[in-house]
Design a protein around this motif. Sequence first.
Motif, short mmCIF file in Angstrom:
data_model
loop_
_atom_site.label_atom_id
_atom_site.label_comp_id
_atom_site.label_asym_id
_atom_site.label_seq_id
_atom_site.Cartn_x
_atom_site.Cartn_y
_atom_site.Cartn_z
N ASN A 94 -32.07 145.53 9.97
CA ASN A 94 -32.13 144.59 11.09
C ASN A 94 -32.08 143.15 10.60
N VAL A 95 -32.96 142.82 9.66
CA VAL A 95 -33.05 141.45 9.17
C VAL A 95 -31.75 141.03 8.48
N THR A 96 -31.15 141.94 7.73
CA THR A 96 -29.88 141.64 7.07
C THR A 96 -28.81 141.29 8.10
N ARG A 97 -28.88 141.92 9.27
CA ARG A 97 -27.92 141.64 10.34
C ARG A 97 -28.29 140.41 11.16
N GLY A 98 -29.38 139.75 10.81
CA GLY A 98 -29.79 138.56 11.53
C GLY A 98 -30.57 138.84 12.79
N THR A 129 -23.29 145.59 18.05
CA THR A 129 -22.67 144.60 17.18
C THR A 129 -22.02 143.46 17.96
N GLU A 130 -21.29 143.79 19.02
CA GLU A 130 -20.61 142.75 19.79
C GLU A 130 -21.60 141.81 20.46
N LEU A 131 -22.67 142.36 21.01
CA LEU A 131 -23.69 141.54 21.67
C LEU A 131 -24.41 140.65 20.65
N VAL A 132 -24.74 141.23 19.50
CA VAL A 132 -25.41 140.45 18.45
C VAL A 132 -24.50 139.31 18.00
N ARG A 133 -23.23 139.61 17.77
CA ARG A 133 -22.27 138.58 17.36
C ARG A 133 -22.15 137.49 18.43
N PHE A 134 -22.04 137.89 19.69
CA PHE A 134 -21.95 136.94 20.80
C PHE A 134 -23.15 135.99 20.79
N CYS A 135 -24.33 136.55 20.63
CA CYS A 135 -25.54 135.73 20.62
C CYS A 135 -25.56 134.78 19.43
N HIS A 136 -25.27 135.31 18.25
CA HIS A 136 -25.30 134.47 17.05
C HIS A 136 -24.29 133.32 17.14
#
Length: 112
Positions: free
Chosen positions: A66-70, A17-24
Amino acid sequence: MPPALVQIEHHPYQPRTELVRFCHERGIHVIAHSPLSVPGLLAEPVLADITDETGLTPAGVVLAWNVTRGVVPIPSSTTTSRVVGNLAAAGRRLDAETCDRIDMLRRPDFER
């Protein structure tokens, strides 16, 4: 020059989650490689429950999550019907409550 995308292991056991948020936050797209090849994942009871509620397969639930989380999932299959089903599932979005239930599968100590 910042990267345009990153490809990571991403599934309910390791949502990162943290990595995905960082990237987004930086406009970096996230791609999940092999999101369905995690041992035991598709047999999880919570996915079976969500399958009953949504009409998706367990694999479809994971792809929609996955898609819902972007995150762009890239599953693989050699079966035409599964390829078509995976594409259809990736077009679905899950509500926040359903995503929260899937997020409960997180296993910080998971290793392949």
